[in-house]
Design an enzyme around this catalytic site. Structure first.
Site, mmCIF file in Angstrom:
data_model
loop_
_atom_site.group_PDB
_atom_site.id
_atom_site.type_symbol
_atom_site.label_atom_id
_atom_site.label_comp_id
_atom_site.label_asym_id
_atom_site.label_seq_id
_atom_site.Cartn_x
_atom_site.Cartn_y
_atom_site.Cartn_z
ATOM 1 N N CYS A 1 35.394 54.279 51.946
ATOM 2 C CA CYS A 1 33.903 55.184 50.828
ATOM 3 C C CYS A 1 33.102 56.074 52.550
ATOM 4 C CB CYS A 1 33.823 54.882 49.819
ATOM 5 S SG CYS A 1 34.787 54.622 48.765
ATOM 6 N N HIS B 1 26.571 57.475 49.458
ATOM 7 C CA HIS B 1 28.317 57.816 48.366
ATOM 8 C C HIS B 1 27.594 57.498 47.058
ATOM 9 C CE1 HIS B 1 32.070 56.443 47.430
ATOM 10 N NE2 HIS B 1 31.424 55.275 47.750
ATOM 11 N N ASN C 1 33.757 57.648 41.629
ATOM 12 C CA ASN C 1 33.329 57.452 43.232
ATOM 13 C C ASN C 1 34.857 58.152 43.513
ATOM 14 O OD1 ASN C 1 33.781 56.716 45.167
ATOM 15 N ND2 ASN C 1 33.756 54.531 44.387
HETATM 16 N N1 ACO Z 1 35.340 47.669 29.670
HETATM 17 C C1 ACO Z 1 34.823 47.245 29.619
HETATM 18 N N2 ACO Z 1 34.458 45.990 30.335
HETATM 19 C C2 ACO Z 1 34.659 45.645 31.087
HETATM 20 C C3 ACO Z 1 35.224 46.432 31.940
HETATM 21 C C4 ACO Z 1 35.583 47.820 31.552
HETATM 22 N N3 ACO Z 1 35.530 48.018 31.985
HETATM 23 N N4 ACO Z 1 35.233 45.967 33.250
HETATM 24 C C5 ACO Z 1 35.209 44.555 33.190
HETATM 25 N N5 ACO Z 1 35.004 44.376 31.884
HETATM 26 C C6 ACO Z 1 33.951 43.156 31.523
HETATM 27 C C7 ACO Z 1 35.212 41.930 32.516
HETATM 28 O O1 ACO Z 1 36.170 41.648 32.343
HETATM 29 C C8 ACO Z 1 33.855 40.576 32.384
HETATM 30 O O2 ACO Z 1 34.162 40.054 30.764
HETATM 31 P P1 ACO Z 1 33.559 38.975 30.768
HETATM 32 O O3 ACO Z 1 32.143 38.369 30.568
HETATM 33 O O4 ACO Z 1 34.215 38.325 28.984
HETATM 34 O O5 ACO Z 1 34.521 38.278 31.541
HETATM 35 C C9 ACO Z 1 32.510 41.238 32.053
HETATM 36 O O6 ACO Z 1 32.970 42.763 31.207
HETATM 37 C C10 ACO Z 1 31.393 41.709 33.258
HETATM 38 O O7 ACO Z 1 32.424 41.591 34.159
HETATM 39 P P2 ACO Z 1 31.559 42.224 35.759
HETATM 40 O O8 ACO Z 1 32.698 42.231 37.023
HETATM 41 O O9 ACO Z 1 31.026 40.723 36.368
HETATM 42 O O10 ACO Z 1 31.250 43.017 35.294
HETATM 43 P P3 ACO Z 1 29.655 43.574 36.243
HETATM 44 O O11 ACO Z 1 28.225 43.432 35.692
HETATM 45 O O12 ACO Z 1 29.547 43.043 37.781
HETATM 46 O O13 ACO Z 1 29.924 44.846 36.406
HETATM 47 C C11 ACO Z 1 30.939 46.537 38.344
HETATM 48 C C12 ACO Z 1 31.663 45.457 37.348
HETATM 49 C C13 ACO Z 1 30.414 47.814 37.561
HETATM 50 C C14 ACO Z 1 32.247 47.121 38.947
HETATM 51 C C15 ACO Z 1 30.068 46.275 39.129
HETATM 52 O O14 ACO Z 1 30.466 45.185 39.456
HETATM 53 C C16 ACO Z 1 29.202 46.974 39.951
HETATM 54 O O15 ACO Z 1 29.342 48.610 40.210
HETATM 55 N N6 ACO Z 1 30.426 46.852 41.407
HETATM 56 C C17 ACO Z 1 29.837 47.720 42.514
HETATM 57 C C18 ACO Z 1 31.707 47.946 42.675
HETATM 58 C C19 ACO Z 1 31.772 50.107 43.364
HETATM 59 O O16 ACO Z 1 30.928 50.373 42.361
HETATM 60 N N7 ACO Z 1 33.303 49.504 43.712
HETATM 61 C C20 ACO Z 1 32.801 50.898 44.596
HETATM 62 C C21 ACO Z 1 33.762 50.927 45.393
HETATM 63 S S1 ACO Z 1 32.981 50.431 46.795
HETATM 64 C C22 ACO Z 1 31.454 51.976 47.251
HETATM 65 O O17 ACO Z 1 32.507 52.585 46.962
HETATM 66 C C23 ACO Z 1 30.132 50.951 47.544
#
Ligand code: ACO
Length: 324
Positions: free
Chosen positions: A114, A251, A281
Site C-alpha cells: 500500500c 492512503h 482499499n
Molecule cells: N462483518 C461482520 N462482522 C465481522 C466482519 C465483517 N466483515 N469482520 C470481522 N467481524 C467480526 C469479528 O469476527 C469479530 O466478532 P467476535 O467479536 O464475535 O469475535 C468482530 O467483528 C470484531 O472483530 P475485530 O477484528 O476485533 O474488529 P475491529 O474493530 O478490529 O475491526 C478492522 C476490524 C476493520 C479490520 C480494523 O481492525 C481495521 O480497520 N484494521 C486496519 C486494517 C486495514 O485497513 N488494513 C488494510 C491494509 S493496511 C493499510 O492499508 C493501512
C-alpha cells in the site's frame, strides 16, 4: 543544471463492476452497517476476469497523458507500484510501455504494497534529480480482488481494484524561489512487522499468489502512529506545521485510520481528501486515485501544498510533500 520534479498531470481508472456492501452480504456473513462503521467503505470496483492490472494501469496512464497534452513518445520512464502484477515477469511497467508506445527507456515495477505509490514517486523524483529521466509516468495499479479469500469476511470487505497515475517532469531548479514540485519524500520499512499483513503464498514458496491475511487491530494501531510520524518528518524537513498544508491525501484504507491520523496531526477533515467510500482499499492505486479525483473536482488547486502518506504490508510506510 540542478533539476527538481513537478507533477504535471494525473489520471485514474476504476473498473465498471461495482460491488456494494449489500452485495457482499450475499457472499459472506456481514452487513453494510458493520463494514461502513468499521471502515467507511460503501462500495468497491472489481476488475473483470479478463481485465489485468496492466489493463487498468494503461487506462489511468492514457488519461494522465491526455490531461498533460503530451504524447507517449515524450515519456522516458515508467514506474508502476503494484503488488498484483499480471505475471511474475515481465513487469507491468513494460506492458504499459508497449501498450502506450512509449519509446525504449526505463520501465520497472515497485513492490511496497500500500506504500507503493509513495515509494514509486520518491524513486522517480530521485531519477529526475539525478538528471537521468525527464518525464516519468508514475502509476499505482492493483487487482486486489485476485489476492482476496472471498470466504474471509475480515479481509474481503476491505479491498478493491483500480489504478491511478501522475506524470512527473524535470524542471530547472535554479529559476524560481517558491517553486512547484516534489519538496521531499520520506520512506520507511520494518520487516520485523511483516507478519501483521501478508499473503499466504508466493512464487518461490507455494507457487501461487496466496490470499491476504491480516492482524487488523495491530495494523490499525501501527498505521495511525507510523503515518503520523512520516507526516511529521515531512513537516520538520520543510520547516512547516500542519496548518501550512492545504491537503492531506492519505492512503485510502479505512476512514477510521484516516480520521485518527488527521486528529493526531490536528488537521481538520475538511482538508483531508477521502475517497475510500467509493473504492475501498486499492493498495498502491489509492493515493493517485484520490489525488486525481480531487484534482478533477477542482478541490486541489495550482500552487497548493499537498501531503501524501501511506502504510502497507512489510510494514512499509512513508510520505511525500508536493506543491502542485
Ligand atoms: N462483518 C461482520 N462482522 C465481522 C466482519 C465483517 N466483515 N469482520 C470481522 N467481524 C467480526 C469479528 O469476527 C469479530 O466478532 P467476535 O467479536 O464475535 O469475535 C468482530 O467483528 C470484531 O472483530 P475485530 O477484528 O476485533 O474488529 P475491529 O474493530 O478490529 O475491526 C478492522 C476490524 C476493520 C479490520 C480494523 O481492525 C481495521 O480497520 N484494521 C486496519 C486494517 C486495514 O485497513 N488494513 C488494510 C491494509 S493496511 C493499510 O492499508 C493501512
Amino acid at each position: 543544471m540542478p533539476f527538481h520534479s513537478t507533477i504535471i498531470s494525473s489520471g485514474s481508472y476504476l473498473p465498471e463492476k461495482i460491488l456494494t456492501n449489500n452485495d457482499l452480504t450475499k457472499i459472506v456473513d456481514t452487513s453494510d452497517e458493520w463494514i461502513f462503521q468499521r471502515s467507511g467503505i460503501k462500495q468497491r470496483h472489481i476488475a473483470a476476469d479478463n481485465q489485468s492490472t496492466s489493463d487498468m494501469a494503461v487506462k489511468a496512464a492514457q488519461k494522465a497523458l491526455e490531461s498533460a497534452g503530451i504524447s507517449a513518445n515524450e515519456i522516458d520512464g515508467i514506474i508502476v507500484a503494484t503488488t498484483t502484477p499480471d505475471q511474475t515477469f515481465p513487469s507491468v511497467a513494460v506492458k504499459v510501455q508497449a501498450e502506450l508506445g512509449v519509446p525504449v527507456g526505463i520501465a520497472f515495477d515497485i513492490q511496497a504494497v500500500c506504500t507503493g505509490f509513495v515509494y514509486a514517486l520518491a524513486t522517480a523524483d530521485n531519477f529526475i534529480k539525478a538528471g537521468q529521466l525527464k518525464r516519468v509516468l508514475v502509476i499505482g495499479a492493483e487487482k486486489m480482488s485476485s489476492v482476496l479469500d472471498w470466504s474471509d469476511r475480515t479481509t474481503c470487505v476491505l479491498f478493491g481494484d483500480g489504478a491511478g497515475a501522475v506524470i512527473l517532469e524535470a524542471n530547472d531548479s535554479s529559476d524560481t524561489n517558491d517553486r512547484a514540485g516534489v519538496l521531499s519524500t520520506h520512506l520507511y520499512a520494518d520487516g520485523n512487522m511483516r507478519d501483521l499483513l501478508y499473503t499466504s503464498g508466493g512464487v518461490s514458496t507455494t507457487g501461487d499468489s496466496g490470499h491476504i491475511i491480516m492482524q487488523g487491530r495491530e495494523v490499525f494501531k501501527n498505521a495511525v502512529n507510523l503515518m503520523a510520524a512520516a507526516v511529521n518528518a515531512a513537516l520538520d524537513e520543510n520547516n512547516l506545521t500542519a496548518d501550512d498544508i492545504d491537503w492531506l491525501v492519505p492512503h485510502q484504507a479505512n476512514l477510521r485510520i484516516i480520521e485518527s491520523t488527521a486528529k493526531k496531526l490536528s488537521m481538520p477533515m475538511e482538508r483531508v481528501v477521502v475517497t475510500v467510500q467509493n473504492h475501498g482499499n486499492t493498495s498502491a492505486a489509492s493515493i493517485p486515485l484520490a489525488f486525481d479525483e480531487a484534482m478533477q473536482a477542482g478541490k486541489i488547486k495550482k500552487g497548493e501544498l499537498v501531503l501524501f502518506e501511506a502504510l502497507g504490508g512489510g510494514l512499509t510506510w512513508g510520505s511525500a510533500l508536493v506543491r502542485v
